[in-house]
Every structure is written in structure tokens, then in C-alpha cells.
Enzyme design. Structure first.
Site, PDB file in Angstrom:
ATOM      1  N   GLU A 370       8.064 -30.693  64.997  1.00 16.21           N
ATOM      2  CA  GLU A 370       7.847 -31.993  64.377  1.00 16.21           C
ATOM      3  C   GLU A 370       7.692 -31.893  62.862  1.00 16.21           C
ATOM      4  O   GLU A 370       8.082 -32.813  62.125  1.00 16.21           O
ATOM      5  CB  GLU A 370       6.632 -32.696  64.992  1.00 16.21           C
ATOM      6  CG  GLU A 370       5.393 -31.829  65.134  1.00 16.21           C
ATOM      7  CD  GLU A 370       5.316 -31.127  66.475  1.00 16.21           C
ATOM      8  OE1 GLU A 370       6.154 -30.228  66.693  1.00 16.21           O
ATOM      9  OE2 GLU A 370       4.423 -31.448  67.280  1.00 16.21           O
ATOM     10  N   ARG A 375      10.659 -32.591  57.476  1.00 17.81           N
ATOM     11  CA  ARG A 375      11.262 -32.058  56.253  1.00 17.81           C
ATOM     12  C   ARG A 375      12.761 -32.378  56.215  1.00 17.81           C
ATOM     13  O   ARG A 375      13.317 -32.642  55.143  1.00 17.81           O
ATOM     14  CB  ARG A 375      11.037 -30.548  56.152  1.00 17.81           C
ATOM     15  CG  ARG A 375       9.572 -30.150  56.044  1.00 17.81           C
ATOM     16  CD  ARG A 375       9.417 -28.663  55.764  1.00 17.81           C
ATOM     17  NE  ARG A 375       9.720 -28.343  54.370  1.00 17.81           N
ATOM     18  CZ  ARG A 375       8.837 -28.383  53.382  1.00 17.81           C
ATOM     19  NH1 ARG A 375       7.581 -28.738  53.635  1.00 17.81           N
ATOM     20  NH2 ARG A 375       9.194 -28.071  52.151  1.00 17.81           N
ATOM     21  N   CYS A 491      -0.434 -29.947  64.186  1.00 17.16           N
ATOM     22  CA  CYS A 491       0.545 -31.046  64.117  1.00 17.16           C
ATOM     23  C   CYS A 491      -0.125 -32.402  64.341  1.00 17.16           C
ATOM     24  O   CYS A 491       0.270 -33.401  63.747  1.00 17.16           O
ATOM     25  CB  CYS A 491       1.648 -30.821  65.147  1.00 17.16           C
ATOM     26  SG  CYS A 491       2.702 -29.397  64.786  1.00 17.16           S
ATOM     27  N   LYS A 494      -1.529 -33.388  61.028  1.00 21.25           N
ATOM     28  CA  LYS A 494      -0.497 -33.753  60.058  1.00 21.25           C
ATOM     29  C   LYS A 494       0.122 -35.117  60.384  1.00 21.25           C
ATOM     30  O   LYS A 494       0.447 -35.893  59.477  1.00 21.25           O
ATOM     31  CB  LYS A 494       0.577 -32.670  60.005  1.00 21.25           C
ATOM     32  CG  LYS A 494       0.084 -31.376  59.362  1.00 21.25           C
ATOM     33  CD  LYS A 494       1.204 -30.377  59.157  1.00 21.25           C
ATOM     34  CE  LYS A 494       0.700 -29.130  58.421  1.00 21.25           C
ATOM     35  NZ  LYS A 494       1.775 -28.157  58.161  1.00 21.25           N
ATOM     36  N   ARG A 497      -2.087 -37.719  59.177  1.00 23.26           N
ATOM     37  CA  ARG A 497      -1.921 -37.811  57.719  1.00 23.26           C
ATOM     38  C   ARG A 497      -0.707 -38.674  57.377  1.00 23.26           C
ATOM     39  O   ARG A 497      -0.779 -39.509  56.456  1.00 23.26           O
ATOM     40  CB  ARG A 497      -1.763 -36.407  57.149  1.00 23.26           C
ATOM     41  CG  ARG A 497      -1.420 -36.340  55.678  1.00 23.26           C
ATOM     42  CD  ARG A 497      -1.415 -34.894  55.210  1.00 23.26           C
ATOM     43  NE  ARG A 497      -0.894 -34.745  53.863  1.00 23.26           N
ATOM     44  CZ  ARG A 497      -1.055 -33.661  53.120  1.00 23.26           C
ATOM     45  NH1 ARG A 497      -1.721 -32.629  53.599  1.00 23.26           N
ATOM     46  NH2 ARG A 497      -0.549 -33.587  51.903  1.00 23.26           N
ATOM     47  N   LYS A 604      10.367 -25.635  49.789  1.00 21.27           N
ATOM     48  CA  LYS A 604       9.807 -26.377  48.656  1.00 21.27           C
ATOM     49  C   LYS A 604      10.701 -26.285  47.429  1.00 21.27           C
ATOM     50  O   LYS A 604      10.873 -27.269  46.691  1.00 21.27           O
ATOM     51  CB  LYS A 604       8.411 -25.841  48.319  1.00 21.27           C
ATOM     52  CG  LYS A 604       7.349 -26.131  49.360  1.00 21.27           C
ATOM     53  CD  LYS A 604       6.002 -25.588  48.909  1.00 21.27           C
ATOM     54  CE  LYS A 604       4.911 -25.879  49.927  1.00 21.27           C
ATOM     55  NZ  LYS A 604       3.587 -25.370  49.482  1.00 21.27           N
ATOM     56  N   LYS A 635       3.792 -33.085  41.932  1.00 24.29           N
ATOM     57  CA  LYS A 635       2.997 -33.687  43.000  1.00 24.29           C
ATOM     58  C   LYS A 635       1.797 -34.436  42.420  1.00 24.29           C
ATOM     59  O   LYS A 635       1.473 -35.541  42.868  1.00 24.29           O
ATOM     60  CB  LYS A 635       2.521 -32.609  43.983  1.00 24.29           C
ATOM     61  CG  LYS A 635       3.648 -31.970  44.785  1.00 24.29           C
ATOM     62  CD  LYS A 635       3.146 -30.848  45.668  1.00 24.29           C
ATOM     63  CE  LYS A 635       2.226 -31.345  46.754  1.00 24.29           C
ATOM     64  NZ  LYS A 635       1.823 -30.265  47.688  1.00 24.29           N
ATOM     65  N   LYS A 645      -4.674 -39.558  49.373  1.00 23.46           N
ATOM     66  CA  LYS A 645      -4.913 -38.293  50.068  1.00 23.46           C
ATOM     67  C   LYS A 645      -6.379 -37.884  49.987  1.00 23.46           C
ATOM     68  O   LYS A 645      -6.966 -37.409  50.976  1.00 23.46           O
ATOM     69  CB  LYS A 645      -4.008 -37.200  49.489  1.00 23.46           C
ATOM     70  CG  LYS A 645      -4.106 -35.885  50.239  1.00 23.46           C
ATOM     71  CD  LYS A 645      -2.998 -34.922  49.836  1.00 23.46           C
ATOM     72  CE  LYS A 645      -3.157 -34.439  48.421  1.00 23.46           C
ATOM     73  NZ  LYS A 645      -2.195 -33.343  48.090  1.00 23.46           N
ATOM     74  N   LYS A 663      -3.650 -24.670  51.554  1.00 27.44           N
ATOM     75  CA  LYS A 663      -3.024 -23.380  51.264  1.00 27.44           C
ATOM     76  C   LYS A 663      -3.493 -22.862  49.895  1.00 27.44           C
ATOM     77  O   LYS A 663      -3.992 -23.630  49.069  1.00 27.44           O
ATOM     78  CB  LYS A 663      -1.493 -23.528  51.265  1.00 27.44           C
ATOM     79  CG  LYS A 663      -0.892 -23.816  52.638  1.00 27.44           C
ATOM     80  CD  LYS A 663      -0.979 -22.598  53.526  1.00 27.44           C
ATOM     81  CE  LYS A 663      -0.180 -22.765  54.809  1.00 27.44           C
ATOM     82  NZ  LYS A 663      -0.619 -23.880  55.647  1.00 27.44           N
TER      83      LYS A 663
END
Length: 688
Positions: A370, A375, A491, A494, A497, A604, A635, A645, A663
Site C-alpha cells: 500500500e 508512491r 501501514c 500511515k 495520516r 525520493k 518539504k 502534520k 527517520k
């Protein structure tokens, strides 16, 4: 003469012996025979009565079709028509004439062929699913009471009294061979006639119930698709000019669901009694659009994804068809299934090994299906924005310029639907999907109820998730390279989110408002309570988000034909595909790069290059500034997105659900990799 006299003497001795034996066997009334005299144990009278009761307990064993047909029409002559096949596997064909009609059947033996013929002949008399109901229709008493149903007797009278006997000229009388009484008339229900609808399904199989209401319907096999472990059969029934279809992992289930579709639509029956498996609709379902029924939408999206995956993997025969989880996005216009198309598809269940993380944006951190599918969708958004670089291409894009503001928006009527072959890892999957209900009069009594809604992280190079630690976890670059386990949010987390911030991410927020998914459909392990809590309910009391961000509540549903569980180890690779791309890309989940060792077109670095190619050349919702040189700067420049966020992080912390794990900051501090990355991209295209 001596011989004759000897014979007579032997006969006399035999008669005397028999007489003495009979006398020994006789017992005076009221006296019991002693065990010593006959060598047998004495059996008490109470035990004999108990055995007699056990022998007489229960209904009479059902008779086969041959016996029943002989009782109704005695004296029938069965003819052997032919014998074919090899000696070790013969096939016998037989026939019988009943009421001027000839019925034929076959079988591996004459007896089975004869039985097959009798069954077909019986079906011509009464269109009922079993013998006991046929007997009731013919007026023959059958005692088999359903003690679990209070309305069984009334339902039977209502159901069968609608059938009327044929005129007297056509009726033929028969007598039962196992009892006395007048002959019972044979009832011929007209094919396709309607019987009164029962008050409720009474626990009957939909095919059986439909056959009682509309006998004589034909079920046609339409298609057989899917992988070996996830076959999909489609059966269709035509009634009153309408075609109803049912699908299932076998023909029996498909036939049952086709009958269920008819009963649900024409007779308004509700067969789904498990609330936790019911779809959760959203506001779009009230617009009266073509796919306004949640289950119809879910099954349509599932079918499109499976067909596309079969097409990409050579009808599931490719080595890359191996997978544990598959996900994809389907785009619809005005919810019309004729315009629906798969725009993104991916498989995978692993995350990158900490040894291979990249500080240049070349490796994919999370290769779960997913996440990769999302992406791919972002790459699709970039390709649609690039059409606005020319006036001719702008008309073909799914985006259009805002009228009184900068930036772009989706064209009216366009929606995106996410399909996942199973419940996403984390909170949505950590509890049993077979719980009937989490709440009772006393509240949630689950022993692990405090863990509901908790943030969870994936295990590096493995499957499954673990809860985040109570204290804030800060991952460092050197710590991960030294051997610390690399943590990646689950997942489920996310997806929650995405329901607050949108599918587009931070970079695309420079060009258009957030895009939210309209529906999320699961191929298996769907539980309405668990899934809705995981993807939006646990953050329902969110703080005020900056406009146009909001908490999205998509339609949630399982599919009619759920996938079966696949035991075994998941492959270390995943695939991804985007619409208008001729081939798939294969990703090594351990390294985060493709099978040739080159960076993926989803990494990325690639997305940052697409952003830089558009920034300053098309309209932007953010104030035009000097083009950002670092990925992290680009970003951070999406201020509204970053504000939303941070609000999301606070919501989870305020609800004591944990702290979002990030990260190492070094991962986002890179520039566009000049010629070296372009060369790697060219090599990647050639290797695909």
C-alpha cells in the site's frame, strides 16, 4: 430292506431329538429361564425396553430417488442405452419413460446410472430442493419438525399452497407401496411461477430458497479467473430481463451469491447478519451516483485490480506474481464503472535493511504494497501536472487551474479508491477479524483493550509490527548503521495520516490542495470496528487543522469474494506499475532498489527531481521563492502541510496512543543528484 429300516430309524431319532429340544426351550408363563440351562446371560426387562426405545428413536432414514420414484410410479422399465469408456472406467447410459416423457442419465455403474435417471424424473414432477418438501407439496405427511424455528409450520403452508394441481384429465393417481390410503396427486408447479415470499430466509441456503420462489431458473458459468490460491468464479442468472451475478472462490459460493443478489434486490431479503462485516459508507454514497451501493463499488474495484494484476503477470504465471499483499488505486469519473481505470498497482511486505539506507534518496525505506502503491500514485500526479507545461496537454490532465486562486484542483467527479488485498499491518490487523463485536452492555471487555489504537512500527527485514515505546524514540543515522533496528511506522498509521494530510505528500502540496481517498477496500480480514478505528476513528477528536485540511472518513468495505489465507514466507521482492507504463518494476525490498541494483523511479531523489522540474514553471499555491536546493527545504516550504502534520502528532500524543517515530534527519538532507542519478535512471529504464 436293512437300509430302508435304518433310514426310518434315523428319521425317528431325529424327530424325537427335535421334540425334546422344543420342550427344553419352552418356559412356563411368568417364569424366567435360568442362565445355566441355555448358557446365555440373563437380560433384565428394563434393559430390553431401553434397547427397543433406542431402535425406534429418530426419523426414518431417507429413501433414495429410485425407491421414491417406484412408490410414485411402480412398474417402470429402465433400459440400458449404451456402454462407453475404457474397461477400468465404464460409463453406462440408461433411460426410463414416465408420463410419456423419456429421461436419460449416466453413471459409472448401472445402479448409479439408474439412480441418476430416477433423480431427473423426480425433478420433472416437483421443482423442490429436497424430497421431504416435495412430499409435502404432494400431500404426503413427513414428520421432520424444525425445533429451532417457531414459524416453520406456517411458512411451509404459505410456501407450498400457491401450487395448484393440474386439471383432472391430466392427473394420474398413484398409491403408496408402504402404506394404505387414497392416492396422492402429483403436483406440477409452473416453471418460473412465483410463490409467496416468506417472512425471513429461515436459515435456508439462498439457492434453495430462490428455487422455491422461482423454480426453473438457470445458472450460467460466466468466467473463471484469479491465482491458484485465490480463484474467482462468476455465475449469472437472468430473471425478468435482469442479469444478476455472483462471485466466489468456488462455483457453489458463486451460485449462492447470485441467488442472494436476486433475493436481496427483488424480494428485499437481508442475508448479512454480521454487523462487523457490513460496509461503512461515506457522504458520497448519498449522491445517487452509479456506484452508490458500497458493496457494488468494492467488488468492482477488486475485479479491476485482479484483472490488471493478471494481465501484468501473464495470467499469474510469472515468477513475479508471487506475493503476500497487493494494493492498488482505481480512479473513477462520476463513479461510473465504465470510466474506471487502475492507475497504480504494487506488491510487497518488507522494509529496507538498515545497512542499505541512503542519505541521497536513492533507496526505498518501506516496500509494503500500500505504501509503494501510494508512491506510484504520486508519480502519476506529477505526470498529470507536467501536461500543464503545454496548452494542448492541459486539456487532457485530471487537474485544472483554480479560477480565483493560484494552484490547481482535481476536475469535478474524479475519485480515487484504494484496494488492499488484506487488512493493513498495525492496529487494523492486530486484533482478531472474527470478533462479533467489541462493545457490550458492560463496555469493551477485551483483555488487551488498552492496546487498541496504539501506534506501531514495522520490524526491519521482517513481517509484523510492535508497539512504539512510551518515551520518544529518536533514530540516528550512525545508530542505525551501527546496528540499531530501523523503525518504520505501520501501514495502519500511515493510512490514518493520509486521511488527515492527503495522499499527495508535502512536495505536491505546493501545487494543489490535499487529495483524499474516497474509499478503502480490503480483500480479506475486514472488520468494520477495527478498520475504522485504525484509519480515522482514533484521531476523530483532532485539533483544528488549517484549511483545506480535514479528517477524511472514506467508505470502508470488504469484498464479496474474500481472499484465502496464504501460509508461508513472503518473497523478498515487490513489483510496482503505473498506468501508461508498458512493464513492471521489480524492487528488492532488502536494498530498496530495483533488481538491477539501480534506484527506483519511486525513490525520493526521483520525486524531488520531478518537483524541481515543475517548481517555478507552473502555478503554485505557495509563495514563489528561490527554488529549494535540499529535499528537506522543499518539504518545509509547504507550511500549511507541516502545520497539519504537527497537529496530527499532537492528536496521537494527547490520546496516549504513542509518539510518531521519524527517520534520521540525515535522510532528507540531499540535493538533486546531477548527472550520476540521471545516468542511473537511464540504466534502470534499459534494465526493466
Amino acid at each position: 430292506m436293512d437300509t430302508v429300516s435304518d433310514v426310518k430309524e434315523n428319521v425317528c431319532k431325529s424327530e424325537n431329538l427335535q421334540q425334546s429340544t422344543d420342550e427344553a426351550m419352552e418356559v412356563e408363563p411368568g417364569k424366567k429361564r435360568h442362565a445355566e440351562e441355555d448358557g446365555e446371560e440373563e437380560v433384565p426387562e428394563a434393559k430390553r425396553r431401553k434397547k427397543a426405545r433406542l431402535r425406534n428413536f429418530g426419523p426414518t432414514a431417507p429413501k433414495n430417488a429410485l425407491v421414491q420414484l417406484n412408490e410414485i410410479k411402480p412398474g417402470l422399465q429402465y433400459k440400458l442405452l449404451s456402454q462407453s469408456g475404457p474397461v477400468h472406467a465404464p460409463v453406462f447410459s440408461m433411460s426410463v419413460e414416465v408420463n410419456g416423457d423419456i429421461y436419460m442419465g449416466s453413471g459409472p455403474t448401472k445402479k448409479k446410472a439408474k439412480l441418476n435417471v430416477a433423480e431427473k424424473a423426480l425433478r420433472s414432477f416437483v421443482q423442490f430442493p429436497n424430497v421431504s418438501e416435495a412430499y409435502r407439496a404432494m400431500g404426503i405427511a413427513v414428520h421432520s419438525t424444525d425445533f429451532t424455528s417457531d414459524a416453520a409450520d406456517d411458512a411451509e403452508d404459505t410456501l407450498f399452497n400457491a401450487f395448484e394441481p393440474l386439471p383432472k384429465d391430466d392427473k394420474k393417481e398413484n398409491t403408496e407401496t408402504n402404506g394404505s390410503g387414497p392416492a396422492a396427486p402429483i403436483i406440477h408447479p409452473p416453471v418460473g411461477s412465483k410463490a409467496p415470499v416468506p417472512a425471513h430466509p429461515m436459515g435456508k441456503n439462498p439457492v434453495m430458497l430462490l428455487n422455491e420462489l422461482r423454480p426453473g431458473l438457470k445458472y450460467e458459468m460466466m468466467s473463471e479467473t484469479g491465482e491458484s490460491h485465490a480463484k474467482n468464479f462468476i455465475v449469472a442468472v437472468t430473471i425478468e430481463g435482469q442479469v444478476f451475478q455472483g462471485c466466489g472462490r468456488n462455483k457453489k459460493i458463486a451460485k449462492s451469491r447470485a441467488a442472494q443478489a436476486i433475493l436481496s434486490n427483488l424480494y428485499k431479503m437481508d442475508f448479512n447478519s454480521t454487523p462487523m462485516s457490513q460496509p461503512i459508507a461515506n457522504d458520497l454514497m448519498n449522491e445517487g451516483i452509479h456506484l452508490n451501493v458500497p458493496q457494488v463499488l468494492a467488488d468492482s474495484v477488486h475485479k479491476l485490480i485482479m484483472e490488471k494484476f493478471g494481465e501484468l503477470t501473464n495470467n499469474f504465471s510469472s515468477p513475479h506474481a508471487r506475493r503476500k499483499v497487493m494494493a492498488g488505486f482505481v480512479m473513477t469519473e462520476d463513479e461510473d464503472i465504465q470510466t474506471a481505470q487502475v492507475v497504480a498497482l504494487a506488491t510487497g511486505t518488507k522494509c529496507v535493511n538498515g545497512e542499505y539506507i541512503s542519505n541521497s534518496g536513492f533507496a526505498l525505506n518501506d516496500s509494503h504494497a500500500e505504501i509503494i502503491a501510494r508512491r506510484v500514485l504520486i508519480t502519476y500526479f506529477y505526470s498529470q501536472l507536467e501536461l500543464h507545461l503545454t496548452s494542448e496537454g492541459a486539456e487532457q490532465s485530471i487537474f485544472q487551474r483554480k479560477e480565483n486562486a493560484a494552484g490547481y484542483r482535481l476536475r469535478d467527479g474524479i475519485h480515487f479508491h484504494l484496494f488492499i488485498s488484506t487488512s493493513p499491518c498495525g492496529d487494523a490487523r492486530i486484533f482478531s477479524p472474527h470478533e462479533s463485536s467489541m462493545e457490550s452492555e458492560l463496555g469493551d471487555r477485551h483483555p488487551n483493550r488498552k492496546a487498541r489504537g496504539q501506534l506501531r512500527t514495522k520490524i526491519e527485514s521482517g513481517e509484523g509490527t510492535i508497539p512504539v515505546k512510551a518515551d520518544a524514540v529518536v533514530q540516528t543515522w550512525d545508530g542505525v548503521l551501527q546496528g540499531e533496528r530501523l523503525l518504520t511506522m505501520s501501514c495502519s498509521d500511515k493510512i490514518s495520516r493520509w486521511n488527515m494530510l492527503g495522499l499527495q505528500g508535502a512536495l505536491l502540496s505546493h501545487f494543489f490542495d490535499p487529495i483524499y481517498v474516497s474509499s478503502i477496500i480490503l480483500g480479506s480480514l475486514y472488520h468494520a470496528d477495527h478498520f475504522s478505528r485504525a484509519v480515522y476513528e482514533r484521531i476523530n477528536n483532532q485539533e483544528v487543522l488549517p484549511t483545506p485540511y480535514h479528517l477524511n472518513k472514506p467508505m470502508l468495505s470488504g469484498v464479496t469474494n474474500s481472499e484465502s489465507r496464504q501460509p508461508g514466507k513472503a518473497p523478498n521482492f515487490g513489483i510496482n506499475w503505473m498506468v501508461n507504463k508498458p512493464v513492471i518494476e521489480v524492487i528488492n525490498a532488502n536494498t530498496g532498489k530495483n533488481d538491477s541494483g539501480q534506484p527506483s523511479h519511486l525513490c525520493k531523489q526521483a520525486l524531488f527531481e520531478s518537483f524541481s522540474n515543475l517548481y517555478g514553471r507552473i502555478s503554485s499555491t505557495t509563495m514563489p521563492t528561490e527554488q529549494p536546493h535540499l529535499y528537506s527545504e522543499a518539504k518545509a516550504a509547504a507550511s500549511d502541510y507541516q502545520t497539519a502534520k504537527q497537529q496530527m502528532y499532537k492528536v496521537f500524543q494527547a490520546a496516549n496512543l504513542g509518539t510518531w517515530v521519524k527517520k534520521p534527519v540525515e535522510q532528507d538532507m540531499f540535493e538533486i543528484g546531477s548527472n550520476s542519478f540521471k545516468a542511473e535512471k537511464e540504466d534502470t529504464k534499459e534494465g526493466i
